[in-house]
Motif scaffolding. Structure first.
Motif, PDB file in Angstrom:
ATOM      1  N   VAL A  74      25.581 -67.531  50.591  1.00  0.00           N
ATOM      2  CA  VAL A  74      25.355 -66.184  50.075  1.00  0.00           C
ATOM      3  C   VAL A  74      26.667 -65.406  50.060  1.00  0.00           C
ATOM      4  O   VAL A  74      27.624 -65.767  50.739  1.00  0.00           O
ATOM      5  CB  VAL A  74      24.291 -65.424  50.911  1.00  0.00           C
ATOM      6  N   CYS A  75      26.675 -64.357  49.265  1.00  0.00           N
ATOM      7  CA  CYS A  75      27.843 -63.476  49.196  1.00  0.00           C
ATOM      8  C   CYS A  75      27.342 -62.076  48.868  1.00  0.00           C
ATOM      9  O   CYS A  75      26.556 -61.893  47.931  1.00  0.00           O
ATOM     10  CB  CYS A  75      28.817 -63.962  48.122  1.00  0.00           C
ATOM     11  N   ILE A  81      24.034 -56.309  54.312  1.00  0.00           N
ATOM     12  CA  ILE A  81      23.587 -57.272  55.330  1.00  0.00           C
ATOM     13  C   ILE A  81      22.122 -57.055  55.685  1.00  0.00           C
ATOM     14  O   ILE A  81      21.333 -57.999  55.714  1.00  0.00           O
ATOM     15  CB  ILE A  81      24.459 -57.179  56.605  1.00  0.00           C
ATOM     16  N   GLU A  82      21.752 -55.813  55.965  1.00  0.00           N
ATOM     17  CA  GLU A  82      20.370 -55.528  56.375  1.00  0.00           C
ATOM     18  C   GLU A  82      19.385 -55.964  55.299  1.00  0.00           C
ATOM     19  O   GLU A  82      18.361 -56.594  55.595  1.00  0.00           O
ATOM     20  CB  GLU A  82      20.205 -54.048  56.694  1.00  0.00           C
ATOM     21  N   ASP A 119      13.995 -57.780  64.901  1.00  0.00           N
ATOM     22  CA  ASP A 119      15.255 -58.488  65.165  1.00  0.00           C
ATOM     23  C   ASP A 119      16.354 -58.019  64.215  1.00  0.00           C
ATOM     24  O   ASP A 119      17.504 -57.858  64.616  1.00  0.00           O
ATOM     25  CB  ASP A 119      15.079 -60.002  65.014  1.00  0.00           C
ATOM     26  N   VAL A 120      15.997 -57.820  62.945  1.00  0.00           N
ATOM     27  CA  VAL A 120      16.972 -57.324  61.964  1.00  0.00           C
ATOM     28  C   VAL A 120      17.455 -55.942  62.376  1.00  0.00           C
ATOM     29  O   VAL A 120      18.661 -55.678  62.409  1.00  0.00           O
ATOM     30  CB  VAL A 120      16.382 -57.279  60.527  1.00  0.00           C
ATOM     31  N   GLU A 121      16.516 -55.057  62.704  1.00  0.00           N
ATOM     32  CA  GLU A 121      16.880 -53.693  63.106  1.00  0.00           C
ATOM     33  C   GLU A 121      17.778 -53.713  64.343  1.00  0.00           C
ATOM     34  O   GLU A 121      18.752 -52.958  64.423  1.00  0.00           O
ATOM     35  CB  GLU A 121      15.624 -52.868  63.369  1.00  0.00           C
ATOM     36  N   LEU A 127      25.432 -54.012  65.460  1.00  0.00           N
ATOM     37  CA  LEU A 127      26.576 -54.043  64.555  1.00  0.00           C
ATOM     38  C   LEU A 127      27.209 -52.654  64.470  1.00  0.00           C
ATOM     39  O   LEU A 127      28.429 -52.509  64.556  1.00  0.00           O
ATOM     40  CB  LEU A 127      26.121 -54.529  63.170  1.00  0.00           C
ATOM     41  N   ASN A 128      26.358 -51.639  64.339  1.00  0.00           N
ATOM     42  CA  ASN A 128      26.834 -50.261  64.253  1.00  0.00           C
ATOM     43  C   ASN A 128      27.318 -49.732  65.601  1.00  0.00           C
ATOM     44  O   ASN A 128      28.350 -49.073  65.674  1.00  0.00           O
ATOM     45  CB  ASN A 128      25.736 -49.358  63.698  1.00  0.00           C
TER      46      ASN A 128
END
Length: 171
Positions: A74-75, A81-82, A119-121, A127-128
């Motif tokens: 992917v790119c 990302i989210e 998990d994504v959140e 990350l932030n």
């Protein structure tokens, strides 16, 4: 409890649990330092245990043979990302890792084990919080993910959606 018994305990508890266990929690429970747990995990790995260290803690790979695995290329931009991760979990995919090909170091892999929207959140929050850069920044956004799904239809849906969003790198 001696070191042999402690390692057997660690291996046993990891085999029972579905969710990762933090090294600090194991250390506290066993009355040792976290460094002792790190050493025990290294010895267990050297003895053949398939223990994986994730940002959420240690887990034992339970090779779910009924799951279909695929490595996808992917790119996208960092701010996407989210959306990319949510797209995969939305259709039942598990994002097992992120992989980049570095000019100097070769393959660099980060274990993710992202299974749910939560998990994504959590990943995006960290990350932030740490003001971290994703590995893909080193490769102009290009990276790989190992994803696993329950069935071919889920995989097809994920690939179609990623392709629609122009995240998927085609051959």
């Amino acid at each position: 409890m001696n070191s042999y018994e402690r390692r057997n305990y660690i291996k046993g508890i990891l085999q029972e649990k579905e969710d990762p266990l933090k090294g600090n929690m194991l250390a506290e429970k066993l009355g040792v330092t976290r460094q002792i747990i790190v050493k025990d995990i290294a010895i267990l790995r050297a003895a053949g245990s398939d223990i994986i260290s994730t940002p959420k803690g240690y887990i034992i790979s339970k090779n779910k043979s009924n799951r279909i695995k695929k490595v996808i290329a992917v790119c996208h931009k960092s701010e996407e990302i989210e959306d990319e991760l949510l797209t995969i979990v939305k259709f039942g995919g598990i994002i097992e890792d992120v992989i980049i090909e570095h000019k100097l170091y070769g393959e660099i892999r980060g274990i993710l084990m992202i299974k749910t929207i939560f998990d994504v959140e959590n990943f995006i929050s960290k990350l932030n919080k740490y003001d971290a850069e994703p590995l893909s920044i080193l490769t102009g956004g290009v990276h790989l993910h190992t994803i696993s799904v329950e069935d071919e239809n889920s995989l097809k849906n994920i690939l179609n959606e990623l392709n629609k969003k122009k995240y998927l790198v085609s051959d």
